[in-house]
Design a protein around this motif. Structure first.
Motif, PDB file in Angstrom:
ATOM      1  N   TYR A 166       0.767  -1.062  -0.043  1.00  0.00           N
ATOM      2  CA  TYR A 166       0.054  -0.019  -0.072  1.00  0.00           C
ATOM      3  C   TYR A 166       0.743   1.171  -0.008  1.00  0.00           C
ATOM      4  O   TYR A 166       1.956   1.258   0.340  1.00  0.00           O
ATOM      5  CB  TYR A 166      -0.866   0.111   1.249  1.00  0.00           C
ATOM      6  N   VAL A 167       0.335   2.232  -0.431  1.00  0.00           N
ATOM      7  CA  VAL A 167       1.196   3.676  -0.472  1.00  0.00           C
ATOM      8  C   VAL A 167       0.315   4.828  -0.467  1.00  0.00           C
ATOM      9  O   VAL A 167      -0.849   4.750  -0.637  1.00  0.00           O
ATOM     10  CB  VAL A 167       1.913   3.419  -1.903  1.00  0.00           C
ATOM     11  N   PHE A 168       0.833   5.637   0.317  1.00  0.00           N
ATOM     12  CA  PHE A 168      -0.020   6.904   0.770  1.00  0.00           C
ATOM     13  C   PHE A 168       0.669   7.849  -0.016  1.00  0.00           C
ATOM     14  O   PHE A 168       1.975   8.077  -0.069  1.00  0.00           O
ATOM     15  CB  PHE A 168      -0.082   7.182   2.096  1.00  0.00           C
ATOM     16  N   ILE A 169       0.167   8.986  -0.577  1.00  0.00           N
ATOM     17  CA  ILE A 169       0.684  10.031  -1.062  1.00  0.00           C
ATOM     18  C   ILE A 169       0.310  11.269  -0.241  1.00  0.00           C
ATOM     19  O   ILE A 169      -1.161  11.687   0.014  1.00  0.00           O
ATOM     20  CB  ILE A 169       0.365  10.510  -2.574  1.00  0.00           C
ATOM     21  N   MET A 170       1.022  12.092   0.462  1.00  0.00           N
ATOM     22  CA  MET A 170       0.834  13.189   1.410  1.00  0.00           C
ATOM     23  C   MET A 170       1.537  14.550   1.199  1.00  0.00           C
ATOM     24  O   MET A 170       2.676  14.586   0.601  1.00  0.00           O
ATOM     25  CB  MET A 170       1.161  12.898   2.940  1.00  0.00           C
ATOM     26  N   ALA A 171       0.757  15.469   1.389  1.00  0.00           N
ATOM     27  CA  ALA A 171       1.423  16.941   1.544  1.00  0.00           C
ATOM     28  C   ALA A 171       2.389  16.988   2.669  1.00  0.00           C
ATOM     29  O   ALA A 171       2.080  16.471   3.600  1.00  0.00           O
ATOM     30  CB  ALA A 171       0.311  17.887   1.248  1.00  0.00           C
ATOM     31  N   VAL A 172       3.432  17.641   2.271  1.00  0.00           N
ATOM     32  CA  VAL A 172       4.465  17.991   3.351  1.00  0.00           C
ATOM     33  C   VAL A 172       4.026  18.819   4.622  1.00  0.00           C
ATOM     34  O   VAL A 172       4.646  18.764   5.636  1.00  0.00           O
ATOM     35  CB  VAL A 172       5.949  18.277   2.697  1.00  0.00           C
ATOM     36  N   ASN A 173       3.259  19.732   4.405  1.00  0.00           N
ATOM     37  CA  ASN A 173       2.942  20.917   5.228  1.00  0.00           C
ATOM     38  C   ASN A 173       1.523  20.059   6.089  1.00  0.00           C
ATOM     39  O   ASN A 173       0.726  20.844   6.282  1.00  0.00           O
ATOM     40  CB  ASN A 173       2.413  21.978   4.638  1.00  0.00           C
ATOM     41  N   GLN A 174       1.898  19.008   6.929  1.00  0.00           N
ATOM     42  CA  GLN A 174       1.094  18.459   7.816  1.00  0.00           C
ATOM     43  C   GLN A 174       2.130  17.926   8.941  1.00  0.00           C
ATOM     44  O   GLN A 174       3.165  17.652   8.731  1.00  0.00           O
ATOM     45  CB  GLN A 174       0.625  17.217   7.158  1.00  0.00           C
ATOM     46  N   ILE A 175       1.276  17.741  10.173  1.00  0.00           N
ATOM     47  CA  ILE A 175       2.021  17.214  11.331  1.00  0.00           C
ATOM     48  C   ILE A 175       0.944  16.071  12.012  1.00  0.00           C
ATOM     49  O   ILE A 175       0.054  16.131  12.092  1.00  0.00           O
ATOM     50  CB  ILE A 175       2.374  18.250  12.373  1.00  0.00           C
ATOM     51  N   PHE A 176       1.695  15.020  12.030  1.00  0.00           N
ATOM     52  CA  PHE A 176       1.136  13.643  12.684  1.00  0.00           C
ATOM     53  C   PHE A 176       1.031  14.185  14.262  1.00  0.00           C
ATOM     54  O   PHE A 176       1.927  14.295  14.835  1.00  0.00           O
ATOM     55  CB  PHE A 176       2.037  12.460  12.613  1.00  0.00           C
ATOM     56  N   LYS A 177      -0.406  14.007  14.592  1.00  0.00           N
ATOM     57  CA  LYS A 177      -0.503  14.265  16.295  1.00  0.00           C
ATOM     58  C   LYS A 177      -0.957  12.814  16.855  1.00  0.00           C
ATOM     59  O   LYS A 177      -0.686  13.163  18.290  1.00  0.00           O
ATOM     60  CB  LYS A 177      -1.779  15.191  16.054  1.00  0.00           C
ATOM     61  N   SER A 178      -1.452  11.933  16.533  1.00  0.00           N
ATOM     62  CA  SER A 178      -1.622  10.721  16.996  1.00  0.00           C
ATOM     63  C   SER A 178      -1.522   9.563  16.042  1.00  0.00           C
ATOM     64  O   SER A 178      -1.387   9.738  14.690  1.00  0.00           O
ATOM     65  CB  SER A 178      -3.046  10.566  17.624  1.00  0.00           C
ATOM     66  N   ASP A 179      -1.746   8.199  16.428  1.00  0.00           N
ATOM     67  CA  ASP A 179      -1.381   6.956  15.503  1.00  0.00           C
ATOM     68  C   ASP A 179      -2.371   6.974  14.356  1.00  0.00           C
ATOM     69  O   ASP A 179      -3.478   7.244  14.353  1.00  0.00           O
ATOM     70  CB  ASP A 179      -1.771   5.799  16.405  1.00  0.00           C
ATOM     71  N   PHE A 180      -1.665   6.805  13.143  1.00  0.00           N
ATOM     72  CA  PHE A 180      -2.199   6.793  11.950  1.00  0.00           C
ATOM     73  C   PHE A 180      -1.821   5.370  11.716  1.00  0.00           C
ATOM     74  O   PHE A 180      -0.875   4.874  11.026  1.00  0.00           O
ATOM     75  CB  PHE A 180      -1.442   7.737  10.927  1.00  0.00           C
ATOM     76  N   GLY A 181      -3.008   4.394  11.782  1.00  0.00           N
ATOM     77  CA  GLY A 181      -2.814   3.086  11.726  1.00  0.00           C
ATOM     78  C   GLY A 181      -3.205   2.327  10.609  1.00  0.00           C
ATOM     79  O   GLY A 181      -3.723   2.705   9.721  1.00  0.00           O
ATOM     80  N   VAL A 182      -3.097   0.994  10.695  1.00  0.00           N
ATOM     81  CA  VAL A 182      -3.739   0.081   9.732  1.00  0.00           C
ATOM     82  C   VAL A 182      -5.432   0.109   9.287  1.00  0.00           C
ATOM     83  O   VAL A 182      -5.812  -0.499   8.239  1.00  0.00           O
ATOM     84  CB  VAL A 182      -3.493  -1.472   9.872  1.00  0.00           C
ATOM     85  N   GLU A 183      -6.064   0.837  10.260  1.00  0.00           N
ATOM     86  CA  GLU A 183      -7.286   0.914   9.972  1.00  0.00           C
ATOM     87  C   GLU A 183      -7.520   1.741   8.664  1.00  0.00           C
ATOM     88  O   GLU A 183      -8.583   1.836   8.125  1.00  0.00           O
ATOM     89  CB  GLU A 183      -8.089   1.738  11.164  1.00  0.00           C
ATOM     90  N   THR A 184      -6.601   2.743   8.166  1.00  0.00           N
ATOM     91  CA  THR A 184      -6.568   3.308   7.126  1.00  0.00           C
ATOM     92  C   THR A 184      -6.354   2.688   5.841  1.00  0.00           C
ATOM     93  O   THR A 184      -6.580   3.458   4.637  1.00  0.00           O
ATOM     94  CB  THR A 184      -5.838   4.420   7.185  1.00  0.00           C
ATOM     95  N   LEU A 185      -5.819   1.519   5.613  1.00  0.00           N
ATOM     96  CA  LEU A 185      -5.433   0.783   4.563  1.00  0.00           C
ATOM     97  C   LEU A 185      -6.660   0.260   3.752  1.00  0.00           C
ATOM     98  O   LEU A 185      -7.603   0.128   4.221  1.00  0.00           O
ATOM     99  CB  LEU A 185      -4.723  -0.500   4.928  1.00  0.00           C
ATOM    100  N   GLY A 186      -6.438   0.458   2.581  1.00  0.00           N
ATOM    101  CA  GLY A 186      -7.427  -0.026   1.512  1.00  0.00           C
ATOM    102  C   GLY A 186      -7.057   0.001   0.218  1.00  0.00           C
ATOM    103  O   GLY A 186      -6.183   0.511  -0.208  1.00  0.00           O
ATOM    104  N   ARG A 187      -7.949  -0.552  -0.767  1.00  0.00           N
ATOM    105  CA  ARG A 187      -7.432  -0.625  -2.101  1.00  0.00           C
ATOM    106  C   ARG A 187      -7.535   0.865  -2.846  1.00  0.00           C
ATOM    107  O   ARG A 187      -6.602   1.110  -3.590  1.00  0.00           O
ATOM    108  CB  ARG A 187      -8.517  -1.280  -3.108  1.00  0.00           C
ATOM    109  N   SER A 188      -8.356   1.528  -2.556  1.00  0.00           N
ATOM    110  CA  SER A 188      -8.354   2.995  -2.710  1.00  0.00           C
ATOM    111  C   SER A 188      -8.860   3.923  -1.831  1.00  0.00           C
ATOM    112  O   SER A 188      -9.994   3.715  -1.281  1.00  0.00           O
ATOM    113  CB  SER A 188      -9.415   3.254  -4.121  1.00  0.00           C
TER     114      SER A 188
END
Length: 305
Positions: A166-188
């Motif tokens: 899986y791959v995420f594309i993200m903008a650089v002007n962001q800050i992670f504040k808490s866990d970004f986990g496997v609940e976000t995974l998906g085909r699209s």
């Protein structure tokens, strides 16, 4: 003949890896997702895609499932010099702390060759690595979103699709504040826009010019998606980059300029995402936080801040 043989082998390998990537099946939502836990928000779309809000998912069940598969997750961040100098180090430090902790992760940094990655002083965990990918620009197309899409397309074809599930594309002007986990995974995967989620559909800033490739008629459309976060399998990401390039060249030939985010919204309008991330996953702190936002996963930083 050697060149022809090389491209036949490469094409064959691409098909094998696309097949392999798409064989990572997601567990059925009934085993880990409970829409009734959040009656205050929309948790399921009309096409039965889940919308991930805090409290709706059981991460332990997902952890057990994905750990067994030994998956690798990619995170692509586009950081030309004008943004990298302000945001990249903070973005990566917060991602190292909160993004897919405990999983194999590859950070792909799309950066100008003048950026010194050693200056980032980034200490990564044992399952994590980063790769610096130089940004190549076409002189006649000096447009940021075109540069991002053309580079993303090339790097996914040449490397990324062979290295991650899986791959995420993200903008650089962001800050992670808490866990970004496997609940976000998906085909699209699509990200609901923190502002437009709470607004009337008829006001969404879709492309309304009929001759534009990203045109969406009035009265149509589901949600407004933020281009700051999106992703899925490498195959799905390639599908969008190809569709974007097709639309961009059509518009360019007609002297029509449109924003990258509008192409993304048109793509998801025609190709429904299989998983949506709530505004909690990309919240703009400039807005007053409504009661629906229980836990901010990522905070947005405007480029002019």
């Amino acid at each position: 003949m050697q060149m022809e043989r090389h491209f036949r082998i490469k094409d064959h390998l691409e098909k094998i890896h696309i097949c392999w990537n798409d064989q990572v099946k997601e567990p059925h939502p009934s085993t880990w997702f409970d829409s009734q836990k959040r009656p205050d928000v929309i948790t399921t779309t009309e096409w039965d895609a889940t919308i991930i809000w805090e409290g709706t998912y059981k991460r332990q069940i997902l952890e057990k499932y994905y750990k067994r598969l030994n998956i690798t997750i990619g995170l692509v961040v586009y950081a030309p010099a004008k943004l990298a100098n302000r945001y990249l180090k903070q973005f990566l430090q917060s991602a190292e702390k909160h993004f897919m902790v405990g999983y194999h992760v590859i950070f792909y940094l799309l950066i100008d060759d003048k950026i010194n990655t050693q200056s980032l002083s980034l200490k990564l965990g044992p399952l994590r690595t980063f790769k610096a990918c130089n940004i190549y620009k076409e002189k006649e197309m000096d447009i940021d979103h075109f540069t991002l899409m053309s580079n993303l397309n090339a790097y996914v074809i040449d490397a990324i699709q062979f290295e991650v599930n899986y791959v995420f594309i993200m903008a650089v002007n962001q800050i992670f504040k808490s866990d970004f986990g496997v609940e976000t995974l998906g085909r699209s995967i699509a990200q609901l826009h923190s502002w437009w989620y709470f607004q009337n559909t008829k006001h969404f800033p879709y492309e309304r010019r009929k001759n534009a490739a990203s045109f969406i008629p009035y009265g149509e459309g589901d949600f407004y998606y933020h281009s700051a976060i999106w992703g899925g399998t490498p195959h799905e990401v390639l599908n969008f980059t190809k569709e974007y390039q097709r639309g961009f060249y059509l518009d360019n030939s007609s002297k029509l300029n449109s924003e990258y985010e509008k192409y993304l919204n048109k793509y998801f309008f025609e190709n429904k995402p299989t998983k949506l991330l709530s505004p909690e996953y990309n919240w703009d702190p400039a807005f007053k936080t409504p009661p629906q936002i229980k836990q901010v996963k990522i905070a947005w930083q405007p480029e002019n801040s």
